[in-house]
Design an enzyme around this catalytic site. Structure first.
Site, PDB file in Angstrom:
ATOM      1  CD  GLU A 127      29.956  -4.941  -7.142  1.00 56.59           C
ATOM      2  OE1 GLU A 127      29.357  -5.686  -7.930  1.00 56.59           O
ATOM      3  OE2 GLU A 127      29.886  -3.709  -7.232  1.00 56.59           O
ATOM      4  CG  HIS A 150      22.144  -8.124  -6.485  1.00 55.01           C
ATOM      5  ND1 HIS A 150      23.332  -8.246  -5.796  1.00 55.01           N
ATOM      6  CD2 HIS A 150      22.155  -6.903  -7.051  1.00 55.01           C
ATOM      7  CE1 HIS A 150      24.022  -7.127  -5.942  1.00 55.01           C
ATOM      8  NE2 HIS A 150      23.340  -6.295  -6.687  1.00 55.01           N
ATOM      9  CG  ASP A 151      24.898  -7.800  -9.781  1.00 55.23           C
ATOM     10  OD1 ASP A 151      23.787  -7.250  -9.914  1.00 55.23           O
ATOM     11  OD2 ASP A 151      25.859  -7.265  -9.199  1.00 55.23           O
TER      12      ASP A 151
END
Ligand code: TEU
Length: 516
Positions: A262, A323-324
């Site tokens: 990430e 999910h962000d």
């Protein structure tokens, strides 16, 4: 071939709290994921057909950041099950040919992790130096670094620990103290965490906040100019690459494992550095699609720049949702989300699908009394919608987040037998991709196209596909300059072929055509 599974495979992200609850406590768990593996890939065209899953954290955690605050890297949180449940999940996934990536969170731990409990106990504790401690400056925090959470309030990245009179660093919540990555003992401890999971049989990792890790040793203030954009002294230091090379060596102790990092670099020129010399992690996430407005020119620019920058050993990847961030179907709307899916699954690069994307799940407005996340992300994390039973088949208890109001209508069961559904579209597209070397691993070339249309060719020995995506609300024409047979359209059952390779596209329509 080594490495082909993650280059040619389709990945699927599971947020474990929200996929499937198996014990009625309203929170998804590992046994629930195992139960639903057939949806992902049962070896037949009835299933989605993905090749790998990335599961967001399920380790022991006080859940201040729902698992991104880890208090034991080597155990499962009781909410999610046991190590035995994990082993069963892994075995069942592998039996279906599904690879499994687990989420490694090495930038910080929970403040309840025994390492931090020790570290904060006294200034001369042997683990003191496992975290970043510093004396106050002029009675306040040691420098001007800001936390990611609470950015609007300009919250400091430092919290004072009155017991020892020093501040500790935390890029996220105060309950997520940052590890000190200058410390060789920390590096070794995380190597061992990786080996723990690799020995258990996982196929690799998604690595959280992999661009940050190392911070300026002198703790210099960030220049003001950088405060909003890329902070200079606590983000993307060169030393981070040294750690990625180290992790690659750990992965290479095993057969055919991989990791995706990430990395939140906005500039692709920075992002490309994370491929190193084929000696760092296999891929950094390319998040640029998440930031683009609905514009053919903007998406094309991202793809072209990325294709131009990548060295020959580097393999791209693309993501529309996670999910962000707000879900693609909410950002673009249902019709356009289908065009975006066609793009994601026909570009050169590994696609990452976020759970629920395949049925068009949208962000849910959360009533104030049910907000649980510290940073406004609940809306894109609501439970998976399986069928029209209560709670859409997710749980027999009260779901930890509200179900989407349209869950009785928008769900897997409702779309399974409908050839026009988004789920059917995803299934066909993934099967086409799997069946075609051109789409899986072939070359990419942009085609000239009218304004508002993004068109390209994917080509490999023995096969050639053309893709035309109309991003406008008007009819447009796309030309592939050779005879073409329509294989798939985002609009209903459109079929046909074009001797001259020209197709009239409806507003926001995308087509995939086999070219001669
Ligand atoms: O996110 C890191 C990250 O870059 C954040 O800035 C992200 O944009 C943020 O979530 C926006 O609200 C990772 C995880 O994906 C995230 O879920 C975690 O909360 C975070 O790390 C801390 O571990």
């Amino acid at each position: 071939m080594r490495g082909s599974w993650w280059r040619e495979g389709v990945f699927y992200q599971i947020y474990p709290r929200s996929f499937q609850d198996s014990n009625g406590d309203g929170v998804g768990d590992l046994a629930g994921i195992t139960r639903r593996l057939d949806h992902l890939n049962d070896g037949t065209p009835a299933s989605l057909g993905i090749d790998a899953i990335w599961i967001s954290p399920f380790y022991r955690s006080p859940m201040k950041d729902f698992g991104y605050d880890v208090s034991d890297y080597r155990d499962i949180d009781p909410t999610f099950g046991t190590l035995g449940d994990f082993d069963r999940l892994l075995e069942e996934a592998h039996r279906r040919g599904i690879r499994v990536l687990v989420d490694l969170v090495p930038n910080h731990t929970s403040d309840q992790h025994p390492w931090f409990v020790e570290s904060r106990s006294s200034r001369d504790n042997p683990k003191r130096n496992w975290y970043v401690w510093a004396d106050p400056r002029r009675g306040g925090p040691p420098n001007n670094w800001r936390a990611v959470f609470g950015a609007r309030e300009k919250r400091s990245a430092w919290t004072l620990d009155p017991a020892t009179g020093q501040y500790y660093l935390h890029h996220f919540l105060p309950e997520q103290p940052d590890l000190n990555w200058w410390n060789e003992e920390v590096r070794r401890a995380i190597d061992d965490v990786m080996r723990f999971w690799l020995d258990r049989g996982v196929d690799g990792f998604r690595i959280d906040v992999a661009h940050s890790l190392v911070k300026d040793q002198r703790l210099r203030d960030n220049p003001r100019l950088f405060a909003k954009r890329r902070p200079r002294h606590n983000w993307e230091l060169d030393e981070v690459h040294e750690i990625h090379r180290r992790w690659r060596r750990v992965l290479d102790e095993y057969d055919d494992r991989m990791a995706v990092a990430e990395v939140s670099s906005r500039k692709l020129a920075n992002l490309v550095r994370y491929y190193g010399n084929d000696d760092e992690l296999q891929m950094p996430f390319n998040f640029n699609f998440l930031r683009q407005p609905w514009s053919a020119e903007r998406f094309r620019a991202v793809v072209e720049e990325w294709e131009r920058l990548l060295p020959h050993h580097a393999w791209p990847d693309y993501t529309l949702s996670n999910h962000d961030r707000s879900r693609a179907a909410s950002r673009y709307g249902p019709r356009r989300a289908r065009v975006a899916a066609l793009m994601l699954l026909t570009l050169r690069g590994t696609p990452f699908i976020y759970y629920g994307e395949e049925i068009g799940m949208t962000d849910v407005t959360i009533p104030p009394e049910r907000i649980v996340d510290v940073d406004g992300r609940d809306g894109e994390r609501t439970p998976m919608q399986w069928d029209a039973t209560p709670n859409a088949g997710f749980s027999t208890g009260r779901p930890w987040l509200p179900m989407a109001p349209d869950a009785q209508r928008v769900n897997v069961a409702a779309q399974r037998d409908d050839p026009g559904s988004l789920f059917s579209f995803y299934r066909r597209l993934i099967r086409l991709r799997h069946g075609s070397p051109a789409l899986r691993s072939g070359s990419y070339r942009t085609l000239p196209a009218p304004r508002g249309v993004f068109a390209y060719v994917r080509e490999a020995e023995g096969g050639r596909y053309g893709v035309g995506l109309n991003f406008t609300d008007r009819a447009r024409r796309v030309g592939f300059a050779r005879p073409a047979r329509l294989v798939l359209s985002t609009s209903t059952d459109r079929e046909g072929s074009a001797e001259l390779g020209e197709f009239d596209l409806a507003p926001n329509e995308g087509v995939l055509a086999q070219l001669s």
